[in-house]
Design an enzyme around this catalytic site. Sequence first.
Site: not given
Length: 195
Positions: A78, A115
């Site tokens: 984006r 993560e």
Amino acid sequence: MLWSETSGMTGIRFVKRESRMPIKSRIRTIPHYPKHGVMFRDITTLFKDPVGFRVTINELVNRYTGVKIDRIAGIEARGFIVGSALAFQLGVGFIPIRKKGKLPAETVGHDYELEYGTDRIEMHVDAISQGDQVLLVDDLIATGGTAVAASDLIESMGGKIVECCFVIDLPDLGGRARLEKLGQKVFSLCEFKGD
């Protein structure tokens, strides 16, 4: 700046008029996506709204007009939408920063921690010249992992980050603070606190 349609004997024409429309009102929130407890900020509703998208780009153009910028670097995907529209309006070049293996010519990359593992972003080796003033653009800053990696990549190639620019900031996730701790200037058009 908004554009209003007016009709007359010669057909439709567009007339400029000022707007204070908050772009935040054009961003959809999707609860529990991609996992329970997350409030996902969906910018596609802003992009599909011609007035909202124009106001977004015009606000950024107003901010960066007169600022020394050689290139705008947009983060996949984006960031390509916002960054390329802004680059066009400012009359500067656009650099795509992509995920690993997506660019056709010789690339340079930067690995960063997720993560549960690592990821890699890349750009072409000839995308930036030593000393280029680069505006880094993406739609949203959350934890800041990708933006930090992109800024490190640009600087490793000799570019100078003018500012890190986002449409949306999620300040509670710490990305803005993380970039600022590294000495980067950060700007966003709106923020959603508490999510």
